[in-house]
Motif scaffolding. Structure first.
Motif, short mmCIF file in Angstrom:
data_model
loop_
_atom_site.label_atom_id
_atom_site.label_comp_id
_atom_site.label_asym_id
_atom_site.label_seq_id
_atom_site.Cartn_x
_atom_site.Cartn_y
_atom_site.Cartn_z
N SER A 1 -3.32 7.09 16.56
CA SER A 1 -4.24 6.51 15.57
C SER A 1 -3.88 7.03 14.18
O SER A 1 -3.36 8.15 14.04
N VAL A 2 -4.18 6.25 13.15
CA VAL A 2 -3.88 6.71 11.79
C VAL A 2 -4.99 7.63 11.26
O VAL A 2 -4.76 8.39 10.32
N PHE A 3 -6.17 7.56 11.86
CA PHE A 3 -7.31 8.25 11.23
C PHE A 3 -7.18 9.78 11.17
O PHE A 3 -7.61 10.38 10.18
N PRO A 4 -6.57 10.44 12.16
CA PRO A 4 -6.39 11.89 12.00
C PRO A 4 -5.44 12.26 10.85
O PRO A 4 -5.37 13.41 10.45
N TYR A 5 -4.72 11.26 10.32
CA TYR A 5 -3.76 11.53 9.24
C TYR A 5 -4.28 11.13 7.86
O TYR A 5 -3.55 11.28 6.88
N VAL A 6 -5.48 10.61 7.81
CA VAL A 6 -5.98 10.10 6.51
C VAL A 6 -5.97 11.23 5.47
O VAL A 6 -5.51 11.04 4.33
N TYR A 7 -6.46 12.40 5.86
CA TYR A 7 -6.53 13.52 4.90
C TYR A 7 -5.13 13.90 4.39
O TYR A 7 -4.90 13.99 3.18
N ALA A 8 -4.18 14.10 5.32
CA ALA A 8 -2.84 14.54 4.90
C ALA A 8 -2.11 13.45 4.12
O ALA A 8 -1.53 13.72 3.06
N ALA A 9 -2.16 12.23 4.64
CA ALA A 9 -1.30 11.17 4.07
C ALA A 9 -1.92 10.50 2.84
O ALA A 9 -1.20 10.22 1.88
N CYS A 10 -3.22 10.25 2.88
CA CYS A 10 -3.82 9.48 1.77
C CYS A 10 -4.35 10.39 0.68
O CYS A 10 -4.60 9.94 -0.43
N TYR A 11 -4.61 11.66 1.00
CA TYR A 11 -5.23 12.50 -0.01
C TYR A 11 -4.34 13.69 -0.42
O TYR A 11 -3.83 13.74 -1.53
N LEU A 12 -4.13 14.63 0.51
CA LEU A 12 -3.54 15.91 0.07
C LEU A 12 -2.09 15.80 -0.39
O LEU A 12 -1.73 16.36 -1.43
N THR A 13 -1.26 15.09 0.37
CA THR A 13 0.15 15.04 0.01
C THR A 13 0.37 14.38 -1.35
O THR A 13 1.01 14.97 -2.23
N PRO A 14 -0.17 13.16 -1.58
CA PRO A 14 0.01 12.59 -2.93
C PRO A 14 -0.58 13.48 -4.02
O PRO A 14 0.01 13.66 -5.08
N LEU A 15 -1.76 14.08 -3.72
CA LEU A 15 -2.41 14.93 -4.74
C LEU A 15 -1.53 16.12 -5.12
O LEU A 15 -1.31 16.40 -6.30
N LEU A 16 -0.96 16.81 -4.11
CA LEU A 16 -0.20 18.02 -4.41
C LEU A 16 1.18 17.71 -4.99
O LEU A 16 1.70 18.46 -5.82
N ILE A 17 1.77 16.59 -4.56
CA ILE A 17 3.07 16.22 -5.16
C ILE A 17 2.85 15.87 -6.63
O ILE A 17 3.59 16.32 -7.52
N HIS A 18 1.80 15.12 -6.89
CA HIS A 18 1.49 14.78 -8.29
C HIS A 18 1.17 16.06 -9.08
O HIS A 18 1.64 16.26 -10.20
N ARG A 19 0.39 16.95 -8.48
CA ARG A 19 -0.03 18.16 -9.17
C ARG A 19 1.17 19.07 -9.47
O ARG A 19 1.25 19.68 -10.53
N GLU A 20 2.10 19.14 -8.53
CA GLU A 20 3.29 20.00 -8.74
C GLU A 20 4.09 19.48 -9.93
O GLU A 20 4.55 20.26 -10.77
N ARG A 21 4.22 18.16 -10.02
CA ARG A 21 5.00 17.58 -11.13
C ARG A 21 4.27 17.81 -12.45
O ARG A 21 4.86 18.17 -13.45
N ARG A 22 2.94 17.61 -12.41
CA ARG A 22 2.16 17.81 -13.62
C ARG A 22 2.19 19.28 -14.05
O ARG A 22 2.38 19.60 -15.22
N ASP A 23 2.08 20.19 -13.07
CA ASP A 23 2.07 21.62 -13.40
C ASP A 23 3.42 22.04 -13.98
O ASP A 23 3.47 22.80 -14.95
#
Ligand code: NDP
Length: 450
Positions: free
Chosen positions: A400-422
């Motif tokens: 199922s995709v639902f156990p991955y919603v946090y990692a795939a839709c939220y945390l990974t894009p957020l931290l990749i974006h944050r690392e570039r911004r930082d």
């Protein structure tokens, strides 16, 4: 009186925001809650398989939404019991937050360049006390984990309504008292982003309270209640469920253990307390994060794996947690003024503090750590965090995709974006020193890869 007081106040600059941001805010505020409810409907009624419109036609879309709203009404109606339980829960946490014992420390300097707010760190007191209370309520039969499980769906709706009302109250408060921070010319956008940076009633910091207390603990007790439901129905629980409890326990405990570090984060220092932040804290964390155990419960004992795989996943998670915890702790300990250092709570991990580490002195006055985790890459703390999130998903398998919603839709894009911004912000802040630092620590996140 209020009008004359506000007219005497120094007029603040009102920022212009494009109508696109207003529209985006409206879309998020309807789409976000609907997304969580849709996920829940898919988990509860379709064992974690996605329910989608049959076609992209008006009729098919209408049928889909009628079905979805019907199911939401059936399994997530905000009952009076759910409202009562949730308000009691928030009140209990507020009492612990305000009156519980703990050391007091100062936060970072705020954007005005001078203010440093005081915070009381009694998170572990509240966390351990709540664990004891929940155990007592369950064992005595006053309020069991089964009852909590039965309120899971209704609570999704209640927390969304609570968020909407809370932010409306803050908006009215800001308007009446003329207490805006970074006000815009769109009331909708201000509601979304928040009217104030650090709303406080006396010493009660509303943002810090909601950032850490009711939502994060709600998440853990949701996980435990779901696991208990599996136990009730099967007489035992699966290895993946045991692992998920352990994984969530580590992370929730880390939030209270390292509470004094949270006041250093952008959420506290820079983000205003509006619908977005509050929704993440009160609705996303307790529910999207507990979709993993919910999916495992729906799979029942049929989904399990061999003991060596379970041990491997447990070890991988333990390593990721250790990396995440100690990388953050090494930098915090290195950066904190020794006179202001507040000892982190339980458990203290090996390599959490570096004695006499190597560092680089910058012209800006601050020092950059080039030792411990920080000599291998510039953001291994983000890597540890992402590894944790993906391990939680993998623990639930690939059905199922639902156990991955946090990692795939939220945390990974957020931290990749944050690392570039930082990286960009630090390059601007430190200039030549940052170039020098990047030569000493060339990898951004993963040694020899990126
Ligand atoms: P960091 O703790 O990595 O802080 C970055 C800042 O630290 C930089 O801007 C710089 O600020 C300073 N810095 C950078 N390199 C060094 C160095 N070598 N030595 C000393 N100081 C350095 O990032 P965040 O605050 O974003 O994240 C903290 C943790 O929170 C992470 O583990 C992250 O994964 C987690 N997190 C989790 C989120 C979630 O929703 N689950 C959301 C966001 C973060 P300066 O030099 O100006 O002081």
């Amino acid at each position: 009186m209020a009008a004359s007081a506000s007219s005497r106040a120094t007029p603040k600059k009102v920022e212009h925001v494009s109508w696109l941001f207003t529209l985006g805010s409206i879309f998020s505020m309807f789409g976000g809650p609907l997304f969580i409810l849709w996920c829940f409907v898919c988990l509860e009624t379709n064992k974690g398989s996605m329910i989608l419109p049959e076609a992209l036609t008006v009729d098919a879309l209408k049928n889909f939404f009628v079905f979805l709203l019907g199911e939401i009404h059936r399994i997530a109606y905000p009952s009076a019991k759910a409202v009562t339980v949730y308000l009691s829960w928030v009140a209990l946490q507020a009492v612990f937050f305000h009156f519980g014992p703990g050391p007091v420390g100062k936060g970072k300097v705020l954007e005005d360049g001078k203010t440093r707010l005081s915070y009381k760190y009694n998170g572990q007191f509240a966390w351990f006390s709540t664990l004891a209370i929940v155990a007592g309520l369950h064992l005595s039969g006053v309020f069991t984990l089964s009852e909590l499980f039965a309120l899971y769906g209704p609570m999704i709706t209640v927390t969304n309504l609570f968020t909407a009302v809370l932010i409306a109250v803050l908006l009215v408060w800001a308007a009446v008292a003329n207490k805006w921070d970074r006000q815009s010319d769109s009331i909708v956008y201000d509601y979304f982003m928040g009217p104030m940076l650090n709303p406080r009633i006396g010493s009660f910091d509303i943002k810090f309270f909601f950032e850490l207390r009711p939502g994060i603990m709600n998440w853990f007790f949701n996980t435990v209640a779901i696991a208990y439901k599996m136990y009730e129905e099967n007489g035992t629980i699966s290895k993946p469920m045991i692992l998920i409890i352990y994984m969530h326990l580590c992370f929730v405990n880390a939030c209270y253990k390292g509470e004094s570090s949270v006041v250093q984060t952008m959420d506290i220092v820079y983000e205003k307390f509006g619908w977005m932040l509050c929704w993440l804290d009160l609705c996303v964390v307790p529910f999207i994060f507990s979709f993993q155990p919910y999916y495992l419960y729906k799979m029942g004992l049929a989904f399990d794996y061999a003991l060596p795989i379970a041990i491997g996943l447990g070890l991988l998670h333990t390593f990721a947690y250790w990396m995440f915890d100690t990388a953050n702790s090494q930098k915090d300990y290195f950066r904190e003024d020794p006179k202001e250092w507040i000892e982190k709570g339980f458990p203290q991990l090996y390599w959490g503090k570096l004695e006499n580490p190597k560092y680089m002195q910058t012209k800006r006055g601050t020092k950059l750590l080039i030792d411990g985790w920080w000599k291998y890459a510039r953001h291994l703390n983000y890597v540890g965090d992402m590894l944790l999130a993906w391990t939680w998903g993998v623990t639930c398998g690939f059905g199922s995709v639902f156990p991955y919603v946090y990692a795939a839709c939220y945390l990974t894009p957020l931290l990749i974006h944050r690392e570039r911004r930082d990286n960009r912000d630090c390059a601007a802040k430190y200039g030549k020193d940052w170039e020098e630092y990047c030569k000493i620590v060339p990898y951004r996140m993963i040694p020899y890869v990126y």
